[in-house]
Design an enzyme around this catalytic site. Structure first.
Site, short mmCIF file in Angstrom:
data_model
loop_
_atom_site.label_atom_id
_atom_site.label_comp_id
_atom_site.label_asym_id
_atom_site.label_seq_id
_atom_site.Cartn_x
_atom_site.Cartn_y
_atom_site.Cartn_z
N GLY A 184 -5.16 -39.48 -25.93
CA GLY A 184 -6.33 -39.38 -25.07
C GLY A 184 -6.22 -39.85 -23.64
O GLY A 184 -7.25 -40.03 -22.98
N GLY A 185 -5.03 -40.01 -23.08
CA GLY A 185 -4.92 -40.46 -21.70
C GLY A 185 -5.67 -39.57 -20.72
O GLY A 185 -6.44 -40.06 -19.88
N LYS A 186 -5.49 -38.27 -20.84
CA LYS A 186 -6.16 -37.35 -19.92
C LYS A 186 -7.61 -37.10 -20.33
O LYS A 186 -8.47 -36.81 -19.49
CB LYS A 186 -5.36 -36.04 -19.84
CG LYS A 186 -3.96 -36.26 -19.28
CD LYS A 186 -3.13 -35.00 -19.30
CE LYS A 186 -1.71 -35.31 -18.87
NZ LYS A 186 -0.98 -36.15 -19.84
N ASP A 244 -6.48 -32.48 -31.71
CA ASP A 244 -5.06 -32.68 -31.95
C ASP A 244 -4.76 -32.37 -33.41
O ASP A 244 -5.67 -32.35 -34.24
CB ASP A 244 -4.63 -34.11 -31.62
CG ASP A 244 -3.14 -34.21 -31.32
OD1 ASP A 244 -2.76 -33.99 -30.15
OD2 ASP A 244 -2.35 -34.46 -32.25
N CYS A 287 -4.89 -30.39 -26.61
CA CYS A 287 -3.74 -31.14 -27.14
C CYS A 287 -3.89 -32.58 -26.68
O CYS A 287 -3.06 -33.11 -25.94
CB CYS A 287 -2.43 -30.54 -26.64
SG CYS A 287 -2.24 -28.76 -26.95
N ALA A 288 -4.94 -33.22 -27.14
CA ALA A 288 -5.38 -34.49 -26.55
C ALA A 288 -4.46 -35.66 -26.83
O ALA A 288 -4.39 -36.61 -26.04
CB ALA A 288 -6.79 -34.82 -27.04
N ASP A 311 -2.63 -29.46 -22.40
CA ASP A 311 -1.51 -30.33 -22.05
C ASP A 311 -0.45 -30.09 -23.11
O ASP A 311 -0.34 -30.84 -24.08
CB ASP A 311 -1.98 -31.78 -22.01
CG ASP A 311 -0.90 -32.74 -21.54
OD1 ASP A 311 0.08 -32.26 -20.92
OD2 ASP A 311 -1.01 -33.94 -21.80
N CYS A 328 4.81 -31.93 -19.11
CA CYS A 328 5.57 -32.98 -18.42
C CYS A 328 7.04 -32.57 -18.35
O CYS A 328 7.94 -33.38 -18.56
CB CYS A 328 5.40 -34.34 -19.10
SG CYS A 328 5.84 -34.39 -20.85
#
Length: 402
Positions: A237-239, A257, A233-234, A301, A354
């Site tokens: 793309g932060g992670k 995604d 679940c990109a 994520d 989160c």
């Protein structure tokens, strides 16, 4: 006695709040749009607008408790004036828009309404009750208060290009003061708010803006250079970019995604960061089935309520609805159950959100393990805003054992 700035700033504030509350716009995007709309505003003016908008979004229900009339596009100036009238040292300008403001009446209504703790902490009743039920009174009150403070700006250094101390030195030369966070290996926190995106260091990919709590997720996956890793679940793309740094650009990361525009943004960011081991893939009907048993590591994520990041997205308090919580829990269970097949036997999965709600986190993992004996839970962790001072996150490490 404090005197408020000139009227032009308040026109920007009320227009922004109208779009957030009554047009469904996102606070961060609207503040950004407003600040770009007038090039004559200086740094102090821009800071006043941004801070006032976020304060009013964050404390919306508390402010409404002091108003004589319900909040609407017609009473938005009264709403703003009420916020400043709650400060006994604040003098309101004698503008026509503030003609209805009566300090004594506002304080009287405020003291009465704030006897309700959900009003005092400025949360919708339904949300307050859900969190009380899931977290218990003591834990939830601590988190409710912690998430009513402004979020700090934290950078994640791109170790493919530089290191923390070098980045800190470069920013100091631009009069941008920072501090290193000892508990977060790649994190640098700004001491004051500033437009960090205009710097050459950002344009050259030396860092990304990423909350300290979020920076704990990629290392939890225990990636190594040369592995095949799937970020299921990109998003933008932060992670993904953090994983690439940890893998030293070696191996392969498949970033997936359901939204093509997010993957395009990921590609743009990857180019700026000099990330070369990422391949993007749009999730379609048979994508997951084709990838079964191919990954050494899998990051999920998962989409969630965002109940750990309300300090960063305070407008979510007023946009989120109970029905969405029910739907997102079903989506989380489906994703975890279906996507887990991507990892090889002996491979590891991180399921993360989160959110700080157990129903989205440990209860989802517990249900998955009970229904899938081929997997076992190695460890899990919840990062609470009240304890860390940063956003709230949950992460669990799961191994496929058969």
């Amino acid at each position: 006695m404090k005197i408020l700035p000139y009227k032009n700033l308040f026109i920007g504030i009320t227009d922004t709040l109208n779009n957030i509350f009554f047009e469904g716009k996102y606070a961060d995007k609207e503040v950004e749009r407003t600040l770009k709309s007038n090039k004559l505003w200086g740094a102090r003016d821009r800071a006043f607008i941004a801070e006032t908008v976020y304060d009013l979004v964050r404390w919306k229900r508390l402010v409404e408790g002091g108003m004589a009339r319900p909040l609407s596009p017609e009473t938005i100036w009264e709403f703003v004036g009420t916020w400043f009238a709650l400060d006994p040292d604040q003098k309101l300008p004698s503008w026509e828009e503030f003609a209805r403001i009566n300090h004594k009446e506002i304080l009287k209504r405020h003291h009465e309404s704030a006897k309700n703790i959900a009003v005092a902490e400025s949360y919708p009743d339904w949300m307050f009750e859900v969190c009380l039920d899931e977290l218990g009174k003591n834990r939830w009150i601590e988190e409710a208060q912690a998430m009513n403070s402004a979020a700090p700006t934290v950078l994640r250094v791109n170790t493919l290009k530089t290191d923390r101390k070098t980045l800190q030195k470069l920013l100091k030369e631009r009069s941008i003061k920072t501090k290193l966070l000892s508990l977060y290996q790649d994190a640098v926190e700004l001491e004051e708010k500033t437009n960090i995106f205009r710097t050459d260091e950002f344009q050259n990919g030396f860092f990304e803006v990423q909350d300290a709590g979020s920076q704990m997720i990629a290392p939890y996956l225990r990636v190594e250079p040369g592995m095949r890793v799937v970020d299921a679940c990109a998003g933008a793309g932060g992670k993904t970019l953090h994983l690439a740094s940890l893998m030293k650009n070696k191996g392969q990361i498949i970033a997936m995604d359901i939204h093509e525009w997010k993957l395009k943004e990921l590609k743009r960011r990857a180019s700026r960061n000099d990330v070369q081991n990422v391949q993007t893939r749009l999730i379609e009907a048979k994508t997951i089935k084709k990838m079964a048993n191919t990954a050494d590591r899998l990051l999920i994520d998962a989409p969630c309520s965002g109940m750990g990041v309300l300090r960063r997205n305070p407008d979510a308090k007023w946009k989120l609805q109970p029905a969405f919580l029910d739907e997102i829990r079903k989506t989380q269970a489906m994703i975890l159950n279906d996507y887990a097949k991507v990892v090889k036997v002996g491979g590891l999965i991180v399921y993360a959100t989160c959110s700080i709600l157990p129903s989205e986190n440990e209860k989802q993992v517990q249900k998955f393990i009970e229904n899938n004996p081929n997997y076992k839970l190695i460890s899990d962790k919840t990062y609470y805003p009240s304890e860390t001072g940063y956003d709230g996150f949950y992460m669990s490490l799961i191994e496929r054992i058969a």
